[in-house]
Design an enzyme around this catalytic site. Structure first.
Site, PDB file in Angstrom:
ATOM      1  N   SER A 160       0.812  -1.225   0.000  1.00  0.00           N
ATOM      2  CA  SER A 160       0.000   0.000   0.000  1.00  0.00           C
ATOM      3  C   SER A 160       0.841   1.269   0.000  1.00  0.00           C
ATOM      4  O   SER A 160       0.892   2.009   0.992  1.00  0.00           O
ATOM      5  CB  SER A 160      -0.958  -0.049   1.176  1.00  0.00           C
ATOM      6  OG  SER A 160      -1.757  -1.186   1.003  1.00  0.00           O
ATOM      7  N   ARG A 175       7.287   6.395  -4.597  1.00  0.00           N
ATOM      8  CA  ARG A 175       7.977   6.974  -3.440  1.00  0.00           C
ATOM      9  C   ARG A 175       7.354   6.358  -2.195  1.00  0.00           C
ATOM     10  O   ARG A 175       6.198   5.946  -2.200  1.00  0.00           O
ATOM     11  CB  ARG A 175       7.807   8.494  -3.391  1.00  0.00           C
ATOM     12  CG  ARG A 175       6.443   9.005  -3.035  1.00  0.00           C
ATOM     13  CD  ARG A 175       6.285  10.461  -3.360  1.00  0.00           C
ATOM     14  NE  ARG A 175       6.223  10.642  -4.807  1.00  0.00           N
ATOM     15  CZ  ARG A 175       5.127  10.475  -5.546  1.00  0.00           C
ATOM     16  NH1 ARG A 175       3.983  10.129  -4.983  1.00  0.00           N
ATOM     17  NH2 ARG A 175       5.134  10.643  -6.852  1.00  0.00           N
ATOM     18  N   ASP A 213      -4.161  -1.333  -1.049  1.00  0.00           N
ATOM     19  CA  ASP A 213      -5.238  -1.628  -0.085  1.00  0.00           C
ATOM     20  C   ASP A 213      -6.580  -1.016  -0.491  1.00  0.00           C
ATOM     21  O   ASP A 213      -7.643  -1.594  -0.247  1.00  0.00           O
ATOM     22  CB  ASP A 213      -4.845  -1.214   1.347  1.00  0.00           C
ATOM     23  CG  ASP A 213      -4.339   0.212   1.482  1.00  0.00           C
ATOM     24  OD1 ASP A 213      -4.308   0.942   0.466  1.00  0.00           O
ATOM     25  OD2 ASP A 213      -3.963   0.612   2.605  1.00  0.00           O
TER      26      ASP A 213
END
Ligand code: GLC
Length: 493
Positions: A160, A175, A213
């Site tokens: 996630s 990132r 998620d």
């Protein structure tokens, strides 16, 4: 109460009019700072719509709008047994999910492993992958027996963080978010990294799909409720996914897929307004960003998500202590409060949930956890501050939900939501619902029991059941000959 002697007599019942003038003025000031009125909410959500569009364009924008290669909603008839790994912000969870013959039903076994704090910022990413491989090894040994004798099991990996996916079985980390800062992973495809650690440890598992998620939450919720159109996480981080049509995604035009093909988009809306055009940031928000491992990133998330709520609250209190004109907690040593990230969002929840008029629980918590003895006016300020921060988070998050609804022209639908803030933070749902009503100009309901046109509801388990469903849906489309966005179709057999 432990170690503080007898409980102090109840503090004098007070009303705001008993507050010293400087604290009344301070509360007013904080109210101004943290209140987001209807007009502002509308302006934010309008700008949000255009930023969602920008993210889908070839040039791109701040919001990544990542295509996920999840290309259908489930119909409730998916079956099979799947392994899923959830690497969220706080825990690692491994599950084995069986989607049963019975429509929309499933069985699940799961194990949770704490994600060691030091792994989140390790210099050596192998430590992360090795730790995960160890957890998976234990899980397979416990539930399937000797790892050397087990056939290779496919795994849905709920990772996630923002990831570019040219394929469902690829995830190039754009990132780190949520305070993670592990060297050597940004810009890399994490799937081979985990696969290599699994092979090294002798774990008979192969990653077949990488899932966010939010996408998992949307798909899991749609398994049991066909009105579900959006999946949201309000937890350590904050984000949403929804189903787009390929024809509306200019950055995928080069693939020449049929325009009406569905494609789940992981918005990564935490990055909304990184350029600071509309969000009403305070100096505290600016400080959080400045001192975070990724300054300039996740502007929206840093005002909303569980990781930051306690920190905003802490920064305000320290400021009000250090400010000589206000000087709350006068003459006290606030060393514990000075420690960054020492208060999490459950601390704030506790303050908001204090049932006593005299805020006795808050008094006790401050004394026990922070070694600060609060006067009643200070407690009143603390309570109001918690309400303001919690309310701002809920109201801002509604701007994102409203933006997707506007963009897709959803007049009525369900939104599946998960995460610690959504599930545990007091009044978060009601405050969010109120903000949605203001943004979308819904009329008063004649019957308060009636559903809102857009209802944000507690989701099904996205990282477990959602991951299993995504594996099942991918298998189904491979069988039907749709191999778009699958690097290793041979793993789906
Ligand atoms: C952060 C992550 C995102 C995730 C969200 C909720 O925003 O970047 O991928 O969905 O947290 O966990």
């Amino acid at each position: 109460m432990v170690g503080l002697g007898p409980r102090p007599p109840p503090l004098r019942q007070g009303s705001k009019t008993d507050l010293p003038q400087n604290l009344i003025a301070q509360i007013r000031y904080l109210e101004e700072l943290f209140t987001v009125d209807t007009q502002k909410l509308k302006a934010i959500s309008d700008h949000f719509v255009s930023e969602l569009d920008k993210g889908l364009s070839v040039e791109g924008g701040s919001i990544p709008m990542n295509p996920t290669w999840v290309m259908a909603f489930p119909d409730g008839h998916e079956t099979g047994t799947y392994l899923a790994l959830d690497m969220g912000g706080t825990n690692l969870r491994v599950c084995e999910i069986t989607l049963t013959e019975q429509k929309s039903e499933f069985d699940i076994i799961q194990s949770k492993y704490r994600m060691p704090e030091e792994l989140k910022t390790t210099n050596n990413n192998e430590e992360l992958w090795d730790y995960i491989a160890d957890c998976l090894y234990q899980f397979v040994e416990t539930h399937h027996g000797d790892c050397t004798k087990v056939d290779v099991l496919p795994l849905g990996f709920t990772f996630s963080y923002p990831a570019t996916q040219n394929y469902i079985d690829e995830g190039i980390l754009q990132r780190w978010t949520k305070g993670f800062d592990i060297n050597g992973v940004e810009g890399q495809n994490v799937v081979p990294m985990l696969d290599a650690a699994l092979a090294k440890r002798g774990v008979p598992i192969r990653v077949t799909a990488l899932i966010n998620d939010t996408t998992g939450t949307m798909i899991a919720s749609a398994y049991t409720d066909t009105k579900m159109k959006i999946g949201c996480i309000f937890g350590t981080g904050c984000n949403a996914a929804y189903m787009e049509e390929v024809g509306q995604i200019p950055k995928l035009a080069h693939l020449n897929l049929p325009a009406d093909t569905p494609m789940a988009i992981n918005c990564e809306w935490g990055a909304f307004d990184n350029e600071h055009k509309v969000l009403p940031r305070t100096s505290y928000d600016v400080a959080i960003d400045r001192d975070s491992p990724r300054p300039g990133q996740q502007a929206f998330e840093k005002m909303i998500a569980g990781l930051y709520l306690g920190e905003i609250f802490r920064l305000v209190l320290v400021d009000l202590h250090d400010n000589e004109e206000i000087n709350i907690f006068k003459g006290q040593d606030i060393a514990i409060l000075r420690k960054p990230y020492s208060l999490d969002s459950s601390f704030l929840s506790g303050v908001e949930e204090d049932p006593f008029e005299n805020l006795q629980e808050t008094y006790d918590t401050f004394a026990q956890k922070l070694n600060i003895v609060c006067k009643l006016p200070e407690l009143e300020l603390i309570r109001r501050l918690a309400e303001l921060i919690g309310t701002r988070a809920a109201r801002l998050s509604a701007c994102g939900v409203a933006a997707i609804a506007k963009k897709k022209n959803y007049k009525s639908c369900h939104v599946g939501a998960d995460g610690s803030v959504f599930n545990k933070y007091p009044h978060f749902k009601a405050r969010g619902a109120q903000a949605l009503k203001e943004i979308l100009d819904w009329p008063e309901k004649s019957n308060p029991q009636e559903e809102d046109p857009i209802e944000v509801l507690a989701a099904e388990d996205g990282s477990g059941v959602g991951a299993a469903l995504i594996a099942a849906l991918t298998l189904k489309r491979v069988k039907a000959g749709n191999l778009a966005g699958i690097l290793h179709p041979e793993h789906f057999k």
